[in-house]
Scaffold this motif. Structure first.
Motif, PDB file in Angstrom:
ATOM      1  N   ARG B  33       0.807  -1.232   0.000  1.00  0.00           N
ATOM      2  CA  ARG B  33       0.000   0.000   0.000  1.00  0.00           C
ATOM      3  C   ARG B  33       0.832   1.271   0.000  1.00  0.00           C
ATOM      4  O   ARG B  33       0.389   2.299   0.509  1.00  0.00           O
ATOM      5  N   PHE B  72       0.018  -2.709  -8.066  1.00  0.00           N
ATOM      6  CA  PHE B  72      -1.328  -2.927  -8.604  1.00  0.00           C
ATOM      7  C   PHE B  72      -2.157  -1.675  -8.347  1.00  0.00           C
ATOM      8  O   PHE B  72      -2.234  -1.206  -7.210  1.00  0.00           O
ATOM      9  N   GLU B  73      -2.722  -1.161  -9.410  1.00  0.00           N
ATOM     10  CA  GLU B  73      -3.523   0.066  -9.314  1.00  0.00           C
ATOM     11  C   GLU B  73      -2.781   1.158  -8.545  1.00  0.00           C
ATOM     12  O   GLU B  73      -3.329   1.827  -7.673  1.00  0.00           O
ATOM     13  N   GLN B  75      -0.324   1.023  -6.361  1.00  0.00           N
ATOM     14  CA  GLN B  75       0.194   0.780  -5.019  1.00  0.00           C
ATOM     15  C   GLN B  75       0.988  -0.525  -4.962  1.00  0.00           C
ATOM     16  O   GLN B  75       0.682  -1.477  -5.689  1.00  0.00           O
ATOM     17  N   THR B  76       1.946  -0.549  -4.061  1.00  0.00           N
ATOM     18  CA  THR B  76       2.672  -1.805  -3.862  1.00  0.00           C
ATOM     19  C   THR B  76       1.734  -2.819  -3.213  1.00  0.00           C
ATOM     20  O   THR B  76       0.808  -2.453  -2.477  1.00  0.00           O
TER      21      THR B  76
END
Lengths: 356, 356, 356, 356
Positions: B33, B72-73, B75-76
């Motif tokens: 995140r 992903f999208e 963010q980590t």
């Protein structure tokens, strides 16, 4: 992960505090069938032992090492070698005065901040007493290196006084209480250090470690370069603030022409015409002497009162009256030798794994 | 074990050669995140990129980084972040002349001796091109450190010419091609380095890295001390021969009184009255600036012919005519910053594991 | 530390998600001068590749592997070998329906709980697609093991149907779509699995991996026993819930007399009269076949609606309609072979380090 | 690397042989300020101690543990905890008869082949005596886990005789000498094992370890999955040949519908309606009970003469007359508990490092 061990294949893990019942280490990755006894380790511990001259702490420790495992009928078995050194002269009450204070230059404040608890007796885990375990592990590493590889150390600077390298004589190292390779300078240091000691002050030093007979090819680039591992090894010694390989920090001032070690053939072998690189290129040993140097700061325990604070946030003055080394760098010489030996032993085995 | 990775929890593993199709690294231990995109990494790579002034190699590489996993999208995810940088300007045939020769000061001889095979094109795996991966990993480490911790570097000595520390200005660093914090000295370096470059020679340098805002408590004694890990990190950079923390090698000449950093209370917090220790005591950060310095040797690739040998054991003269940095230390500044960042990020996570 | 790598000296680190641009791995500890090309790796990937029969998922992936580093002029250099496999048939939108739902039996709930973020497309990092990287690394491990050591796998149970071991024929393995060593049983499985597939259900399986020609002496007691590392290796494969060495769980019912493998001399060598131990005693290989078995659970993606919840805590019914393997155990055969190969290669190098 | 340690952050390293002066371990990664004394460790050692009933070896060892470091004023300090257990009843001469022979089922042959030297007294390093160190480390791990997480083990099968799971009662475990959770079956085992013992034979067993209260989110995919680490942990125990998580090898026979653990909401929390998965999905704990099982082979030391060879290659018959466990699986129960505890403690700290 918790940082108490060093090495990958030849790996030792140390434990123990300055004033606990004992200190020791577990040495893994010792190849089998190497003759090993306490007598192989003890001489190196004796070299580091406190109380051996008026220039080191007067704490009396016999530092007798005991092998608890990994040796059978005089030979290593491939199992871990557990070494134990009992603590004897541990006057814990000497430390009552500073149990709540943070001595400047010491690890008191940082250990307290990190862990929220601190074994204040003699520095606890942060004490240089831990280095006895390194020396013991180093003695085993020397057995792995064998007779063709020698690891020797010397004090090359004490306070502002450097040796004269033209007078370098390895024999001199054992003939003065400073491990100084230059007898004339050793004499000067004696009076200098007497002055420091009597003033209740302390002084820094530079130690140089030289490994001869190291075969070319040791070191694992990129991150486990031989010099990177030596830098970590030396910097992990108490009070060390700088590490150099070969010409060290001095390379900054050089030109490419002066820094390069040229090569020629001699007797069918590659020889180098100089050793600015300290025996390491691209992180791999060249076959020349491996030369590492490190600077040890002056002992932080001094008589002069210094400004500090205590655990409750009160401002205090701290002055240390106990037994201490006026130049802790002296006893760092056998420690530095040990760290060089363990790095080389580990890389020898690592290289062997890859077919070297 | 094979030495291509660095770090324990935050760990990156690099791969790739100077003239292969690409280089890159896999970064593990990135907490989930964290917002992350190529745009967070690219500026740091641009800072290290070759060809940005007449004082660095003219090899043209855009060094565009590509994130292949772990995000992903935006963010980590906690999964490893794979980074790839394509090689573009790889003129392999430039190296045909030296394919059988060992260039003095380079890793040619040692790689050949260790592995029995050598990718001679541009130094292969031993090329400083590998440091692009470090810089990319360092950019991710900075995201973990957050905004409260800053990591900045500067060139403080070029050849024999040191900066005047009284004129230190962080803003100046970005305003000259040397990352020099002292504008007046930067001017002097410009003519000095022009001379070096035109002579086909090279020069060494000293880089200083400063981390501010580092909380007290980072570092894992005994062997994974913060300074021990920094020493390894910096010494692992190509051509580095010395590493210092705080006063570094200079501590040898000090007395206990001058070396100690005294403490006082200020606004309810412990403050130090000096920083000889470079922000680290007993291997643990004090909360002061963490200060590391390292010396980079002069580029070994110079025009002047040097004595060497080739693979067949024939004595030769080697002179390098290709594209090279007259002072490779300049581009080591962002690399040193990256290594400081990765060490701190790793220790931040390690400290957190133990409840810190 | 973050768990994306396996092995100590021979070590590979994988990265990538099911529906990202690519997956891959970095393989370290590959000894130099081993001939290596994509063609050495591709056949093993083809064996694992989806879409090869009606009994595996219909996702179409060519799984073409690309070597990005570590190989020069057809030989390994000792530098890390970076492998990349592009993802092609990644229909991410198939997964929109389940992006907020936790599929029973899958890692959806645990990844979400652990990381607070989840790449839901095809299982993201938790997808069995990651095993392609294992197979690629395993192909390199086989090159290290050489021709004298063979690693072969077979499906020995599908659902409740076991093979008849008296009919075991290694040649049969390549002649049916199940890697079944017993042709008669393979026929039965065909109709069984057709039934499972048409019902939208799935079934479990047991895989057996046999390594022949393994020299006695591999394995590092106490914790890195050869069987302990094999257990970890096999249990780390997606959907595996049990691992056995030799007689496995069955040893519980045996007496000391029946379990012991007696020894005799034959042609000057020690031979064992049975192999209940699966070729490992005290964690060290005996020289007999090393035999490991593991059970793979039935694919959790089935047509039958199952009770579950979504991210917002709402109770839902989940049914999977996409492309899936009715018996994911089939494609686990080459994965299990790869894991056996990487464990053996690592221990071969580790043993060599200690003089073996 | 040499295999004597286990764990990443919470890590213990064991040393010592069956008939040396002592055994012990160094436990690293113990967070500071945890109350710890010998009394926290001793009860678990007593549970494993030999000589406690006629069903275990009659070797008499008090197994008194001594803490040598890492604890100050009753609390852990963050420094390594060194534990030492003296060996007392070491009748080495009992082993003279077999010093040159390889006992079938034992590690004699493989240690000899691997190391070329063997401490034959009581199995030396390969002796199950080493597991006392595991139990001691496990006791510290339990302190890290705290009271909310419980780890309990039971014997669920002895020889061919399984317990009746409907009668499972944790209280029964402490009321029979077998750690059997089913009192009726315990009675049967008593006469069964008396028969085995009097015949000079031995029998295998299955042990089940259950951890309750484990939070969801522990485990580091891909290779350090919680179940992968448990598999390694359990398989590393002496004489273990199989490891299962949840339904274990039995999953092979299941269909997707029967294997899946469905989810529902209860009191605002996700609950599972079954636990085929043994509390682990995708390598990460689900919050359900973590359930692991392992099979221990029958003690290889039996009265019946078995065919073997000796060091000189002569064929011999070996029969063991010394003190031995007829069912070594019994004392494996506390060992299995310890290994579960150390795996969980390590993963708890690893998860915390990443922000969990």
């Amino acid at each position: 992960m918790a940082g108490n061990g060093f090495g990958q294949i030849f790996r030792f893990t140390t434990w123990g505090e300055s004033h606990g019942p004992a200190i020791g280490c577990v040495v893994e990755g010792v190849p089998p069938r190497i003759p090993l006894a306490e007598a192989d380790i003890q001489p190196w511990l004796d070299k580091r032992r406190p109380g051996s001259s008026r220039f080191t702490t007067q704490r009396q420790e016999s530092d007798k090492v005991q092998i608890l495992s990994g040796v059978f009928e005089g030979q290593t078995t491939g199992a871990p070698v557990s070494l134990l050194i009992a603590n004897q002269d541990a006057r814990s009450k000497d430390y009552d005065a500073i149990k709540d204070q943070f001595r400047p230059g010491h690890a008191d404040f940082t250990y307290w901040t990190k862990y929220g608890i601190r074994d204040y007796r003699g520095g606890g885990r942060a004490s240089a007493r831990e280095t006895a375990s390194r020396v013991a592990a180093g003695a085993i590493a020397r057995k792995i290196l064998g007779n063709k590889i020698s690891v020797r150390g010397a004090l090359v600077q004490m306070g502002p006084h450097e040796i004269d390298r033209k007078r370098w004589d390895w024999k001199a190292v054992d003939e003065n209480p400073f491990f100084c390779p230059d007898a004339a300078t050793a004499n000067k240091w004696e009076s200098f250090l007497d002055g420091v000691r009597k003033a209740g002050s302390s002084t820094g030093a530079v130690i140089e470690i030289v490994a001869s007979g190291v075969p070319a090819g040791l070191g694992e680039p990129i991150y486990d370069k031989l010099d990177a591992d030596l830098a970590k090894a030396m910097m992990s010694i108490n009070a060390v603030k700088g590490v150099e390989i070969g010409d060290g920090m001095g390379v900054a001032a050089l030109s490419g022409e002066t820094d390069a070690d040229e090569m020629r053939m001699k007797g069918g072998k590659v020889v180098f015409l100089s050793n600015h690189a300290g025996g390491i290129l691209g992180g791999i040993s060249t076959g020349q002497d491996v030369v590492a140097r490190f600077a040890v700061k002056p002992t932080s325990s001094i008589l002069t009162p210094l400004k500090s604070v205590d655990k409750s946030g009160k401002e205090v003055e701290v002055s240390t009256k106990g037994r201490h080394d006026p130049c802790v760098g002296i006893r760092a010489v056998p420690v530095g030798e040990a760290m060089m030996a363990v790095v080389l032993a580990d890389h020898l085995l690592r290289h062997r794994a890859m077919g070297g």
